[in-house]
Scaffold this active site. Structure first.
Site, PDB file in Angstrom:
ATOM      1  N   ARG A  77       0.839  -1.200   0.000  1.00 10.27           N
ATOM      2  CA  ARG A  77       0.000   0.000   0.000  1.00 10.27           C
ATOM      3  C   ARG A  77       0.875   1.251   0.000  1.00 10.27           C
ATOM      4  NH1 ARG A  77      -5.790   0.161   2.596  1.00 10.27           N
ATOM      5  NH2 ARG A  77      -6.091  -1.047   0.720  1.00 10.27           N
ATOM      6  N   ARG A  95      -0.793   7.895  10.542  1.00 12.15           N
ATOM      7  CA  ARG A  95      -1.114   6.502  10.208  1.00 12.15           C
ATOM      8  C   ARG A  95      -2.346   6.469   9.322  1.00 12.15           C
ATOM      9  NH1 ARG A  95      -2.392   1.301  10.659  1.00 12.15           N
ATOM     10  NH2 ARG A  95      -4.295   0.729  11.755  1.00 12.15           N
ATOM     11  N   GLY A 134      -4.790   3.589   8.030  1.00  8.10           N
ATOM     12  CA  GLY A 134      -5.025   2.157   8.165  1.00  8.10           C
ATOM     13  C   GLY A 134      -6.477   1.780   8.001  1.00  8.10           C
ATOM     14  N   MET A 144      -4.691  -2.086  15.399  1.00  9.18           N
ATOM     15  CA  MET A 144      -3.649  -2.711  16.204  1.00  9.18           C
ATOM     16  C   MET A 144      -2.371  -1.872  16.366  1.00  9.18           C
ATOM     17  SD  MET A 144      -4.201  -6.624  14.833  1.00  9.18           S
ATOM     18  CE  MET A 144      -3.702  -7.408  16.364  1.00  9.18           C
ATOM     19  N   GLU A 145      -2.426  -0.571  16.085  1.00  6.64           N
ATOM     20  CA  GLU A 145      -1.176   0.201  16.049  1.00  6.64           C
ATOM     21  C   GLU A 145      -1.180   1.581  16.729  1.00  6.64           C
ATOM     22  OE1 GLU A 145      -2.529  -1.115  13.166  1.00  6.64           O
ATOM     23  OE2 GLU A 145      -1.169  -2.795  12.874  1.00  6.64           O
ATOM     24  N   SER A 171     -13.095  -1.299   7.530  1.00  6.63           N
ATOM     25  CA  SER A 171     -13.022  -2.382   6.543  1.00  6.63           C
ATOM     26  C   SER A 171     -13.965  -3.523   6.878  1.00  6.63           C
ATOM     27  CB  SER A 171     -11.592  -2.921   6.469  1.00  6.63           C
ATOM     28  OG  SER A 171     -11.179  -3.349   7.748  1.00  6.63           O
ATOM     29  N   ARG A 177     -12.804  -0.985  -2.211  1.00  9.50           N
ATOM     30  CA  ARG A 177     -11.644  -0.697  -1.358  1.00  9.50           C
ATOM     31  C   ARG A 177     -10.882   0.525  -1.843  1.00  9.50           C
ATOM     32  NH1 ARG A 177      -9.430  -5.688   1.876  1.00  9.50           N
ATOM     33  NH2 ARG A 177     -11.423  -6.700   1.963  1.00  9.50           N
TER      34      ARG A 177
END
Ligand code: ADE
Length: 237
Positions: free
Chosen positions: A25, A88, A90, A183-184, A206, A220
């Site tokens: 990505r 970020r 995501g 998760m970050e 998502s 997407r």
């Protein structure tokens, strides 16, 4: 100057880095949104690129998945490459019917029961916050661009899979009081706070635990494009 995880030289990164989890990505963003692109890191295939957006230098580098991974890469960008801002970009799973698949989210906080902050720099708080400075810009830019970005409480989880005995997603949601899960962000916000830098997080929903929907493959790119535009305009503001 290189690190064990990054072969870029000092000066190779722009002041602002966009961080998707997925290296491919990062490559896609560099190839499709930036000009004059140079690949600056290939170590472990955690690809990093620097180019320009509307004439302003911007970098994009993958974080990998999870807090240990984004912890390493964001620390090195901030501490060794003079990066000032990390955004970020995501994806997240929704815990609420107020966030549907394809929605764009700006993190207002990140909750975690991870020990990342405790054992990195003695931070005991379980909720950390993004930089007000970049978040305010992101919120204003979303308005300006007509993007319906929703502020959300983000759960930064160490688990993607859990055993049924843990009570399922509703029990997790009850315990953490968050709107969506990734998760970050918690580790990223901790590193930014610790090093006096700026970080925020934008997410595209998502999947939804409420409706069991997942983002259809053909949608997407479109949803991602909206978040990308917001991230890039925020990066150069
Ligand atoms: N990122 C996107 N969907 C997720 C989920 N369901 N759990 C954790 N991280 C995610």
């Amino acid at each position: 100057m290189a690190t064990p995880h990054n072969e870029a030289k000092k000066g190779d990164f722009a002041k602002t880095v966009l961080m998707p989890g997925d290296p491919l990505r990062a490559k896609f963003v560099a190839e499709n949104f930036l000009e004059d692109v140079k690949c600056v890191n290939t170590v472990r295939n955690c690809l990093g690129f620097t180019g320009t957006y509307k004439g302003v230098p911007v970098s994009v580098m993958a974080s990998g998945m999870g807090m240990p991974s984004i912890g390493i890469y964001s620390y090195e960008l901030f501490a060794f490459y003079d990066v000032e801002n990390i955004i970020r970009i995501g994806s997240a799973g929704s815990y609420t019917d107020k966030l549907n698949v394809l929605d764009v989210v700006i993190a207002e906080s990140a909750f975690s029961n991870s020990t990342f902050a405790k054992y990195t720099n003695g931070v005991e708080e379980t909720t950390l916050y993004p930089s007000k400075k970049i978040n305010d810009v992101a919120i204003a830019k979303a308005k300006e661009l007509g993007i319906d970005a929703k502020l959300a409480k983000v759960h930064s989880s160490d688990q993607f899979y859990t055993a049924p005995e843990m009570g399922g997603w509703k029990a997790v949601k009850e315990r953490c009081g968050c709107d969506c899960v990734e998760m970050e962000s918690f580790a990223l916000f901790n590193n930014a706070n610790m090093l006096g830098k700026n970080a925020t997080c934008m997410l595209t929903i998502s999947d939804s635990f409420v409706t069991s929907e997942e983002i259809p493959a053909e949608d997407r790119q479109k949803s991602f494009t909206e978040m990308m535009k917001l991230a890039l305009e925020t990066a150069i503001a």
